[in-house]
Structures are given as structure tokens and as C-alpha cells.
Write a protein that holds these residues in place. Structure first.
Motif, mmCIF file in Angstrom:
data_model
loop_
_atom_site.group_PDB
_atom_site.id
_atom_site.type_symbol
_atom_site.label_atom_id
_atom_site.label_comp_id
_atom_site.label_asym_id
_atom_site.label_seq_id
_atom_site.Cartn_x
_atom_site.Cartn_y
_atom_site.Cartn_z
ATOM 1 N N LEU A 226 6.616 -2.492 14.921
ATOM 2 C CA LEU A 226 8.054 -2.253 14.819
ATOM 3 C C LEU A 226 8.588 -2.685 13.453
ATOM 4 C CD1 LEU A 226 10.330 -1.274 16.830
ATOM 5 C CD2 LEU A 226 10.858 -3.689 17.141
ATOM 6 N N VAL A 227 8.222 -3.884 13.024
ATOM 7 C CA VAL A 227 8.734 -4.432 11.767
ATOM 8 C C VAL A 227 8.098 -3.743 10.556
ATOM 9 C CG1 VAL A 227 8.843 -6.513 10.338
ATOM 10 C CG2 VAL A 227 9.332 -6.657 12.788
ATOM 11 N N ALA A 228 6.804 -3.456 10.621
ATOM 12 C CA ALA A 228 6.130 -2.800 9.495
ATOM 13 C C ALA A 228 6.721 -1.413 9.239
ATOM 14 C CB ALA A 228 4.633 -2.701 9.761
ATOM 15 N N LEU A 229 6.958 -0.667 10.302
ATOM 16 C CA LEU A 229 7.562 0.665 10.147
ATOM 17 C C LEU A 229 8.976 0.552 9.587
ATOM 18 C CD1 LEU A 229 6.392 2.544 13.378
ATOM 19 C CD2 LEU A 229 5.777 3.080 11.010
ATOM 20 N N PHE A 230 9.726 -0.424 10.075
ATOM 21 C CA PHE A 230 11.087 -0.584 9.563
ATOM 22 C C PHE A 230 11.081 -0.986 8.093
ATOM 23 C CE2 PHE A 230 14.909 -3.130 8.679
ATOM 24 C CZ PHE A 230 15.866 -2.145 8.914
ATOM 25 N N GLY A 231 10.118 -1.811 7.686
ATOM 26 C CA GLY A 231 10.032 -2.211 6.286
ATOM 27 C C GLY A 231 9.895 -1.012 5.359
ATOM 28 N N VAL A 232 9.020 -0.095 5.721
ATOM 29 C CA VAL A 232 8.818 1.108 4.901
ATOM 30 C C VAL A 232 10.054 2.004 4.947
ATOM 31 C CG1 VAL A 232 7.425 3.194 4.629
ATOM 32 C CG2 VAL A 232 6.320 1.025 5.204
ATOM 33 N N LEU A 233 10.640 2.160 6.130
ATOM 34 C CA LEU A 233 11.811 3.029 6.269
ATOM 35 C C LEU A 233 13.024 2.450 5.544
ATOM 36 C CD1 LEU A 233 11.475 3.996 10.039
ATOM 37 C CD2 LEU A 233 11.145 5.500 8.076
ATOM 38 N N ASP A 234 13.209 1.151 5.654
ATOM 39 C CA ASP A 234 14.341 0.496 5.006
ATOM 40 C C ASP A 234 14.256 0.665 3.494
ATOM 41 O OD1 ASP A 234 16.690 -1.069 5.022
ATOM 42 O OD2 ASP A 234 15.532 -2.867 4.572
ATOM 43 N N LEU A 235 13.073 0.461 2.937
ATOM 44 C CA LEU A 235 12.872 0.640 1.506
ATOM 45 C C LEU A 235 13.101 2.097 1.104
ATOM 46 C CD1 LEU A 235 11.952 -0.292 -1.295
ATOM 47 C CD2 LEU A 235 9.589 0.072 -0.557
ATOM 48 N N SER A 236 12.554 3.019 1.876
ATOM 49 C CA SER A 236 12.664 4.442 1.546
ATOM 50 C C SER A 236 14.124 4.896 1.544
ATOM 51 C CB SER A 236 11.861 5.277 2.545
ATOM 52 O OG SER A 236 10.497 4.944 2.506
ATOM 53 N N LEU A 237 14.860 4.546 2.580
ATOM 54 C CA LEU A 237 16.257 4.969 2.678
ATOM 55 C C LEU A 237 17.095 4.356 1.558
ATOM 56 C CD1 LEU A 237 16.713 4.712 6.554
ATOM 57 C CD2 LEU A 237 16.605 6.810 5.193
ATOM 58 N N ILE B 267 11.206 7.602 11.171
ATOM 59 C CA ILE B 267 12.270 7.119 12.063
ATOM 60 C C ILE B 267 11.976 7.522 13.509
ATOM 61 C CG2 ILE B 267 14.711 7.415 12.676
ATOM 62 C CD1 ILE B 267 15.264 7.702 9.652
ATOM 63 N N ALA B 268 11.550 8.766 13.684
ATOM 64 C CA ALA B 268 11.228 9.243 15.043
ATOM 65 C C ALA B 268 10.042 8.472 15.632
ATOM 66 C CB ALA B 268 10.925 10.733 15.002
ATOM 67 N N LEU B 269 9.025 8.223 14.809
ATOM 68 C CA LEU B 269 7.846 7.489 15.274
ATOM 69 C C LEU B 269 8.208 6.059 15.663
ATOM 70 C CD1 LEU B 269 4.765 7.316 15.658
ATOM 71 C CD2 LEU B 269 4.582 6.685 13.237
ATOM 72 N N ARG B 270 8.994 5.407 14.832
ATOM 73 C CA ARG B 270 9.394 4.027 15.134
ATOM 74 C C ARG B 270 10.233 3.964 16.405
ATOM 75 N NH1 ARG B 270 14.173 1.387 13.659
ATOM 76 N NH2 ARG B 270 14.064 -0.891 13.682
ATOM 77 N N GLY B 271 11.142 4.919 16.563
ATOM 78 C CA GLY B 271 11.964 4.940 17.770
ATOM 79 C C GLY B 271 11.127 5.124 19.020
ATOM 80 N N MET C 259 0.818 -1.216 0.000
ATOM 81 C CA MET C 259 0.000 0.000 0.000
ATOM 82 C C MET C 259 0.848 1.261 0.000
ATOM 83 S SD MET C 259 -3.124 -0.996 2.592
ATOM 84 C CE MET C 259 -2.038 -1.197 4.002
ATOM 85 N N VAL C 260 1.993 1.216 0.660
ATOM 86 C CA VAL C 260 2.866 2.390 0.779
ATOM 87 C C VAL C 260 4.224 2.020 0.209
ATOM 88 C CG1 VAL C 260 3.887 4.079 2.350
ATOM 89 C CG2 VAL C 260 1.668 3.036 2.899
ATOM 90 N N GLN C 261 4.516 2.454 -1.003
ATOM 91 C CA GLN C 261 5.741 2.078 -1.688
ATOM 92 C C GLN C 261 6.919 2.951 -1.270
ATOM 93 O OE1 GLN C 261 6.176 -0.553 -3.974
ATOM 94 N NE2 GLN C 261 4.191 -1.145 -3.153
ATOM 95 N N GLY C 262 7.080 3.121 0.029
ATOM 96 C CA GLY C 262 8.186 3.941 0.501
ATOM 97 C C GLY C 262 7.962 5.405 0.184
ATOM 98 N N THR C 263 8.975 6.226 0.431
ATOM 99 C CA THR C 263 8.900 7.648 0.142
ATOM 100 C C THR C 263 10.279 8.154 -0.253
ATOM 101 O OG1 THR C 263 8.385 9.844 1.053
ATOM 102 C CG2 THR C 263 9.287 8.218 2.585
ATOM 103 N N SER C 264 10.307 9.118 -1.147
ATOM 104 C CA SER C 264 11.572 9.752 -1.521
ATOM 105 C C SER C 264 11.778 11.057 -0.753
ATOM 106 C CB SER C 264 11.595 10.034 -3.028
ATOM 107 O OG SER C 264 10.507 10.888 -3.380
ATOM 108 N N SER C 265 10.836 11.363 0.137
ATOM 109 C CA SER C 265 10.923 12.581 0.942
ATOM 110 C C SER C 265 11.735 12.324 2.205
ATOM 111 C CB SER C 265 9.519 13.059 1.323
ATOM 112 O OG SER C 265 9.580 14.057 2.327
ATOM 113 N N ARG C 266 12.799 13.073 2.381
ATOM 114 C CA ARG C 266 13.623 12.898 3.576
ATOM 115 C C ARG C 266 12.875 13.298 4.838
ATOM 116 N NH1 ARG C 266 19.933 13.770 2.510
ATOM 117 N NH2 ARG C 266 19.996 13.177 0.327
ATOM 118 N N SER C 267 12.078 14.333 4.751
ATOM 119 C CA SER C 267 11.360 14.794 5.937
ATOM 120 C C SER C 267 10.350 13.755 6.409
ATOM 121 C CB SER C 267 10.665 16.132 5.662
ATOM 122 O OG SER C 267 9.772 16.013 4.561
ATOM 123 N N LEU C 268 9.644 13.109 5.450
ATOM 124 C CA LEU C 268 8.698 12.053 5.822
ATOM 125 C C LEU C 268 9.430 10.847 6.401
ATOM 126 C CD1 LEU C 268 6.063 12.054 2.927
ATOM 127 C CD2 LEU C 268 5.718 12.733 5.307
#
Length: 389
Positions: free
Chosen positions: A319-330, A292-296, A278-287
Motif C-alpha cells: 500500500l505504502v510503496a505504491l502510494f510513494g510512486v504515485l505521490d511522486l508521479s502526480l 491508482i487503480a491497482l493500489r485501490g 528503482m522507479v523514479q515516478g512517471t510523467s505518463s498519466r495513463s501509467l
């Protein structure tokens, strides 16, 4: 065909990782500090392998890398089956690190060499989605088999399955060839390493050649920003592995067993796959920084509320779902800046975070509640700052 076999192979290695590491944590008498050391040793070997063999990935030698991976996962499976003590199991787990490192390098090289650059983003998204989905289904199937099959047999069986899938992947890989476009891209990428020098030289050139100065300044800025993304990924990974190392040590003092832990991670893998669909990552650094802050915050605050299977599942799923999106985005932000090169450098830095997080998780848990809570808070803040710098 080779693409999905590669995704399945890496997912199988991920399941082997989970089974070996958590078997040691739940089913042996390993201490908090020693468990952290084992996790850190895995990461250290992963890093060393990526550094030693990373140039093969940059040269597009994906078949040789895949063959090395296949050899080491076979050796790891045999050794773990024969091991009768913690440290022989740990050695088998170290062999698995070599297999995982070379598999990731080989798959990344094959993806970048055999796919047009317009497909990189969709293929990296598909890789992450497939990884979490296959891992989730695999762990669920293994959890259902626990009452009927010895756990050690399941660990070894998954290793054997990974060998079979890896062999199919290696067989399906096309012959190596590199397009003129990729060769030219590689030359430009190597020239970009002189960006800072060119910028300094350009400052002495007359206005008629000012474009050289502007371009070289852009190259220098791009290199710096890619390092900030890689550093943020390092620190983000630190927080995840910090808790993944500590959780088995915390849970073995409770009524939650390894089978429950497997079910929780199966649910987390499927939730992460659904989230990525549903959420194919993001190219926005601010998002990404906000994520990252929310997951932490979730990792730090919610761990104290794990009292039951439901609480454990909710904690790990988010924890894992948030990391999945963040890992892909970064990762997508990084390859967008580097053109798919220096991937092994990104993997090394990312795994350095895993190494430090694994080691710190066991040590901080031993040190006491305050150290255990403050450490990930500081690291999360640093990850946000590095990404936005």
C-alpha cells in the motif's frame, strides 16, 4: 547541506505524526468516530495554515515559514508530554499540523528558489526517497526501543529530536534571494490566470494575430489539466488516509499491537524508498492512472486477509510503496504544468483528501462492512477519471 537537513526535518515530522496519531488510536479509549474526527481536524488545520501562509511560499519566504514550523513542533511536543487525556493529546496533534504545513511550504519554497529548474525533478525525487527511507529507519529504531522505554517517552523524544533537526535546518538555510528568471516566471504565471479571458478576446482578432489565440488556449488547457492532476492526488490521498485511520481501530481488536504496527510501517517505508530508487515516478498519466487503480484494488481486497503480523506487513508495504510512486508521479506532473508555483494549492487539495479520508474511515467502519468496502472503490474510480480527463 540545507537540502538534506530539510528532508530529514520533514521525515522527523512524519515520524512524530505517526507516533502521536497511533498512540491515541492504540493506547486510549477513543471511539471510531472521534478518532476519525481527530484525523480530519489535523487535515483541516493543515489546509487552513497552507491557505493563510501559502503566499509566503510563493514569495519565497522560506526562512519565516521554517521558523513558524519550529515553534509549533516545540509547542506540540511539550503539550503532548503534559497531556493526560485524549483531547489534550489531540490539541498537541493539531499543533503538529501547523508545524508540518509550514515545514512543507518552507521546504518547497527553498527548493524552488535555491535550485535551478533543471534540478527540480531530481530533488523532489530525492525528497520522497529520503522521506520514506528516514521514516522507515526511524520507526524501526523506535520499535526496537519499545521494550525499554515508555511509549509516551518515545513520542515526546521524537518531537524533541524534530526540534533539534529543525533548528539545524533553519540555521543552514541560505539568505533569501530570487533570481531574475524566477521573478520573470512569477510574472508569467500571474499573467496565465488571465488565459481564459485572453482566449475569448483572441477569437475576435484577425488571423495575423492568431498566435495570441493559440497561446492563450494552450494556457487555459494547461491550467485545467493541472487541476485534474491535483484532484486526482486529492482522491488518491483520500483512499490512503481512509485505511490508515481505520487500521488502528481494526487492529486493536486483534493481537497485533502498536509495536508490530510500527515494524510494519518501518518495513513499508524502507520498501517505498527502495521502490523510488528503482522507479523514479512517471510523467505518463495513463501509467499513473493504472497505478491508482491497482493500489485501490489492493487496499480494498487485501484488508480482509490481515490475520497476522506477516499479513499486516505485506498489506502495508504494498500500500505504502505504491502510494510513494504515485505521490511522486502526480506531484512531478503537477509542477511540470505549473512551473513550481501554486504548490500550496496542490498541498491544500491533497490534504483535503486526507481530511475527508480520515473522517470517512472512522464513520464507514462504524456504518458496516458494505459501506467500508464501497466508499474507497467509488473514490478510486473518480481519481482515475480526474487524472485522465
Amino acid at each position: 547541506m540545507w537540502y538534506w537537513l530539510g528532508v530529514t526535518y520533514i521525515a522527523a515530522l512524519s515520524i512524530v505524526d505517526f507516533m502521536m496519531f497511533n498512540y491515541i488510536g492504540f493506547r486510549t479509549n477513543v471511539s471510531d468516530v472521534d478518532y476519525g474526527i481527530i484525523g480530519a481536524a489535523w487535515s483541516a488545520v493543515f489546509i487552513a495554515t497552507s491557505e493563510l501562509l501559502g503566499r509566503l511560499a510563493d514569495r519565497g519566504d522560506y526562512r519565516r515559514l521554517s521558523a513558524v514550523s519550529l515553534t509549533f513542533i516545540a509547542a506540540a511536543s511539550v503539550l503532548f508530554a503534559l497531556a493526560r487525556g485524549v483531547w489534550l493529546m489531540a490539541l498537541a496533534y493539531i499543533f503538529h499540523a501547523v508545524a508540518t504545513s509550514t515545514a512543507n511550504l518552507g521546504f518547497s519554497a527553498s527548493l524552488f528558489e535555491l535550485s535551478p529548474d533543471v534540478e527540480w525533478e531530481s530533488r523532489t525525487s530525492g525528497q520522497r526517497l529520503g522521506l520514506y527511507g528516514i521514516r522507515g529507519l526511524g520507526l524501526l529504531a523506535l520499535a526496537m526501543a519499545v521494550p525499554f522505554v515508555r511509549l509516551l517517552g518515545l513520542v515526546v523524544g521524537v518531537g524533541v529530536a524534530a526540534v533539534a533537526i529543525g533548528l539545524l535546518f533553519l540555521t543552514a538555510l541560505p539568505s533569501q534571494w530570487i533570481t531574475f528568471e524566477r521573478k520573470l516566471h512569477g510574472v508569467i504565471n500571474r499573467l496565465s490566470l488571465t488565459g481564459a479571458y485572453t482566449a475569448a478576446l483572441g477569437s475576435f482578432v484577425s488571423y495575423r494575430y492568431g498566435i495570441l489565440y493559440s497561446i492563450s488556449r494552450g494556457v487555459a488547457r494547461g491550467s485545467g489539466s493541472s487541476m485534474g492532476v491535483a484532484l486526482s492526488a486529492t482522491l488518491t490521498t483520500f483512499v490512503g488516509d481512509y485505511y490508515l485511520t481505520a487500521l488502528p481501530l481494526i487492529l486493536r481488536q486483534m493481537t497485533v499491537g502498536l509495536r508490530d504496527y510500527m515494524i510494519a510501517f518501518a518495513a513499508a517505508g524502507l520498501a517505498a524508498a527502495l521502490t523510488l530508487a528503482m522507479v523514479q515516478g512517471t510523467s505518463s498519466r495513463s501509467l499513473a492512472a493504472a497505478g491508482i487503480a491497482l493500489r485501490g484494488a489492493w487496499a480494498i481486497a487485501a484488508v480482509s486477509f490481515i490475520r497476522s503480523m506477516a499479513g499486516l506487513a505485506a498489506y502495508i508495504v504494498i500500500l505504502v510503496a505504491l502510494f510513494g510512486v504515485l505521490d511522486l508521479s502526480l506531484y512531478q506532473i503537477y509542477i511540470g504544468l505549473t512551473g513550481g508555483y501554486r504548490v500550496h494549492g496542490y498541498m491544500v487539495l491533497r490534504e483535503l483528501g486526507s481530511l475527508a479520508g480520515s473522517l470517512a474511515g472512522g464513520v464507514a467502519l462504524y456504518a458496516g462492512p458494505m459501506a467500508f468496502m464501497v466508499t474507497p472503490a467509488v473514490v478510486t474510480g473518480a481519481a482515475v477519471a480526474a487524472l485522465l480527463a
